[in-house]
Design a protein around this motif. Structure first.
Motif, PDB file in Angstrom:
ATOM      1  N   SER A  31     -24.778   1.285  35.389  1.00 46.87           N
ATOM      2  CA  SER A  31     -23.481   0.820  34.872  1.00 46.87           C
ATOM      3  C   SER A  31     -22.330   1.457  35.639  1.00 46.87           C
ATOM      4  N   TYR A  32     -22.477   1.507  36.940  1.00 47.57           N
ATOM      5  CA  TYR A  32     -21.442   1.980  37.859  1.00 47.57           C
ATOM      6  C   TYR A  32     -20.812   0.757  38.530  1.00 47.57           C
ATOM      7  N   VAL A  33     -19.706   0.961  39.200  1.00 38.14           N
ATOM      8  CA  VAL A  33     -19.097  -0.052  40.044  1.00 38.14           C
ATOM      9  C   VAL A  33     -19.741   0.072  41.426  1.00 38.14           C
ATOM     10  N   HIS A  34     -19.953  -1.044  42.114  1.00 41.62           N
ATOM     11  CA  HIS A  34     -20.463  -0.982  43.483  1.00 41.62           C
ATOM     12  C   HIS A  34     -19.356  -1.343  44.461  1.00 41.62           C
ATOM     13  N   ILE A  35     -19.216  -0.541  45.506  1.00 42.43           N
ATOM     14  CA  ILE A  35     -18.271  -0.836  46.587  1.00 42.43           C
ATOM     15  C   ILE A  35     -19.010  -0.724  47.909  1.00 42.43           C
ATOM     16  N   ASP A  36     -18.926  -1.792  48.700  1.00 41.59           N
ATOM     17  CA  ASP A  36     -19.437  -1.775  50.065  1.00 41.59           C
ATOM     18  C   ASP A  36     -18.249  -1.415  50.952  1.00 41.59           C
ATOM     19  N   LEU A  37     -18.345  -0.326  51.697  1.00 43.44           N
ATOM     20  CA  LEU A  37     -17.209   0.164  52.484  1.00 43.44           C
ATOM     21  C   LEU A  37     -16.702  -0.879  53.477  1.00 43.44           C
ATOM     22  N   ASP A  38     -17.602  -1.577  54.156  1.00 44.61           N
ATOM     23  CA  ASP A  38     -17.168  -2.607  55.102  1.00 44.61           C
ATOM     24  C   ASP A  38     -16.388  -3.714  54.392  1.00 44.61           C
ATOM     25  N   ASP A  39     -16.903  -4.179  53.252  1.00 42.75           N
ATOM     26  CA  ASP A  39     -16.198  -5.217  52.484  1.00 42.75           C
ATOM     27  C   ASP A  39     -14.834  -4.717  52.023  1.00 42.75           C
ATOM     28  N   TYR A  40     -14.786  -3.461  51.614  1.00 38.04           N
ATOM     29  CA  TYR A  40     -13.541  -2.859  51.141  1.00 38.04           C
ATOM     30  C   TYR A  40     -12.493  -2.824  52.260  1.00 38.04           C
ATOM     31  N   ILE A  41     -12.933  -2.437  53.447  1.00 31.78           N
ATOM     32  CA  ILE A  41     -12.027  -2.393  54.600  1.00 31.78           C
ATOM     33  C   ILE A  41     -11.572  -3.806  54.958  1.00 31.78           C
ATOM     34  N   GLU A  42     -12.507  -4.753  54.970  1.00 33.12           N
ATOM     35  CA  GLU A  42     -12.137  -6.139  55.276  1.00 33.12           C
ATOM     36  C   GLU A  42     -11.087  -6.661  54.294  1.00 33.12           C
ATOM     37  N   SER A  43     -11.268  -6.344  53.035  1.00 30.45           N
ATOM     38  CA  SER A  43     -10.306  -6.771  52.014  1.00 30.45           C
ATOM     39  C   SER A  43      -8.953  -6.093  52.220  1.00 30.45           C
ATOM     40  N   SER A  44      -8.962  -4.807  52.498  1.00 30.60           N
ATOM     41  CA  SER A  44      -7.720  -4.058  52.715  1.00 30.60           C
ATOM     42  C   SER A  44      -6.965  -4.542  53.938  1.00 30.60           C
ATOM     43  N   GLU A  45      -7.711  -4.905  54.985  1.00 30.92           N
ATOM     44  CA  GLU A  45      -7.109  -5.327  56.254  1.00 30.92           C
ATOM     45  C   GLU A  45      -6.909  -6.845  56.340  1.00 30.92           C
ATOM     46  N   ASN A  46      -7.496  -7.555  55.378  1.00 29.04           N
ATOM     47  CA  ASN A  46      -7.439  -9.019  55.372  1.00 29.04           C
ATOM     48  C   ASN A  46      -7.997  -9.606  56.676  1.00 29.04           C
ATOM     49  N   SER A  47      -9.060  -8.982  57.194  1.00 27.42           N
ATOM     50  CA  SER A  47      -9.739  -9.395  58.427  1.00 27.42           C
ATOM     51  C   SER A  47     -11.191  -8.963  58.349  1.00 27.42           C
ATOM     52  N   THR A  48     -12.036  -9.625  59.129  1.00 29.47           N
ATOM     53  CA  THR A  48     -13.429  -9.179  59.210  1.00 29.47           C
ATOM     54  C   THR A  48     -13.496  -7.926  60.087  1.00 29.47           C
ATOM     55  N   ILE A  49     -14.587  -7.197  59.958  1.00 25.02           N
ATOM     56  CA  ILE A  49     -14.775  -6.005  60.797  1.00 25.02           C
ATOM     57  C   ILE A  49     -14.713  -6.401  62.273  1.00 25.02           C
ATOM     58  N   ALA A  50     -15.374  -7.498  62.630  1.00 28.70           N
ATOM     59  CA  ALA A  50     -15.371  -7.956  64.029  1.00 28.70           C
ATOM     60  C   ALA A  50     -13.944  -8.236  64.502  1.00 28.70           C
ATOM     61  N   GLU A  51     -13.136  -8.894  63.665  1.00 31.35           N
ATOM     62  CA  GLU A  51     -11.742  -9.177  64.025  1.00 31.35           C
ATOM     63  C   GLU A  51     -10.923  -7.902  64.168  1.00 31.35           C
ATOM     64  N   ILE A  52     -11.140  -6.963  63.257  1.00 25.75           N
ATOM     65  CA  ILE A  52     -10.420  -5.681  63.317  1.00 25.75           C
ATOM     66  C   ILE A  52     -10.723  -4.980  64.638  1.00 25.75           C
ATOM     67  N   ILE A  53     -12.003  -4.928  64.992  1.00 27.47           N
ATOM     68  CA  ILE A  53     -12.409  -4.261  66.226  1.00 27.47           C
ATOM     69  C   ILE A  53     -11.870  -5.009  67.440  1.00 27.47           C
ATOM     70  N   ASP A  54     -11.966  -6.335  67.423  1.00 26.29           N
ATOM     71  CA  ASP A  54     -11.457  -7.140  68.545  1.00 26.29           C
ATOM     72  C   ASP A  54      -9.946  -6.980  68.723  1.00 26.29           C
ATOM     73  N   GLN A  55      -9.211  -6.977  67.616  1.00 24.44           N
ATOM     74  CA  GLN A  55      -7.746  -6.970  67.678  1.00 24.44           C
ATOM     75  C   GLN A  55      -7.137  -5.575  67.776  1.00 24.44           C
ATOM     76  N   LYS A  56      -7.754  -4.601  67.111  1.00 27.31           N
ATOM     77  CA  LYS A  56      -7.144  -3.269  67.041  1.00 27.31           C
ATOM     78  C   LYS A  56      -7.990  -2.174  67.665  1.00 27.31           C
TER      79      LYS A  56
END
Length: 178
Positions: A31-56
């Motif tokens: 009964s914990y909350v689950h957070i996937d760090l990659d998904d969390y970053i994608e949501s925070s950045e409004n981009s996929t990990i691949a896009e973040i790496i490609d662009q920044k």
């Protein structure tokens, strides 16, 4: 270590080791909350990990990973946190996890043949290995990566072998450890 004393359970391991799937199951069981760090970053950045790496760039991504990891470790809400496969290996991330008194870390360990079989069929969805067309070449790549990363993965509080176990079995096994 009792379940009540740890508000964050951190799952780490190589890509394809089931960190997200096992994390979701473990969060449900506890009964914990689950957070996937990659998904969390994608949501925070409004981009996929691949896009973040490609662009920044990869350095920007790794810094974001560290910043978000540090913040998520401070959560008071009971959380299962699934890290990206490389997260433990950059900056001081594993020491950050290990110094966190409210966190327990679990290394989901898998051998090279198991990971090769699992990742070969889903490599199109994995930017790091997408261009590897040969199974033997993939096994060599995984073996080399695991060797380089094992020093960081082995810093986890607990190690659980995943071969031949369902996500439900792994969640129950981890539950007995934390």
């Amino acid at each position: 270590m009792s379940e009540e004393s740890k508000s964050v359970i951190v799952l780490l391991g190589y890509m394809g080791s089931g960190k997200t799937t096992v994390g979701q199951e473990l969060a449900s069981v506890l009964s914990y909350v689950h957070i996937d760090l990659d998904d969390y970053i994608e949501s925070s950045e409004n981009s996929t990990i691949a896009e973040i790496i490609d662009q920044k760039g990869i350095i920007y991504f790794r810094k974001q990973e560290m910043t978000h990891l540090e913040m998520l470790l401070k959560r008071s809400e009971k959380t299962v946190l699934s890290l990206g496969g490389g997260t433990p290996c950059y900056y001081d991330n594993m020491n950050l996890v290990n110094k966190c008194s409210n966190a327990a870390s679990i290394y989901l360990r898998a051998n090279v043949p198991f990971l090769t079989d699992r990742l070969f069929i889903e490599k199109e969805h994995r930017p790091l290995i997408r261009s590897i067309d040969d199974k033997e070449e993939l096994a060599e790549f995984i073996g080399k990566h695991l060797l380089e990363r094992s020093i960081f993965y082995d810093m986890a509080d607990f190690t659980v072998s995943i071969e031949g176990k369902t996500p439900q079995q792994l969640a129950q096994e981890i539950r007995t450890l934390v």
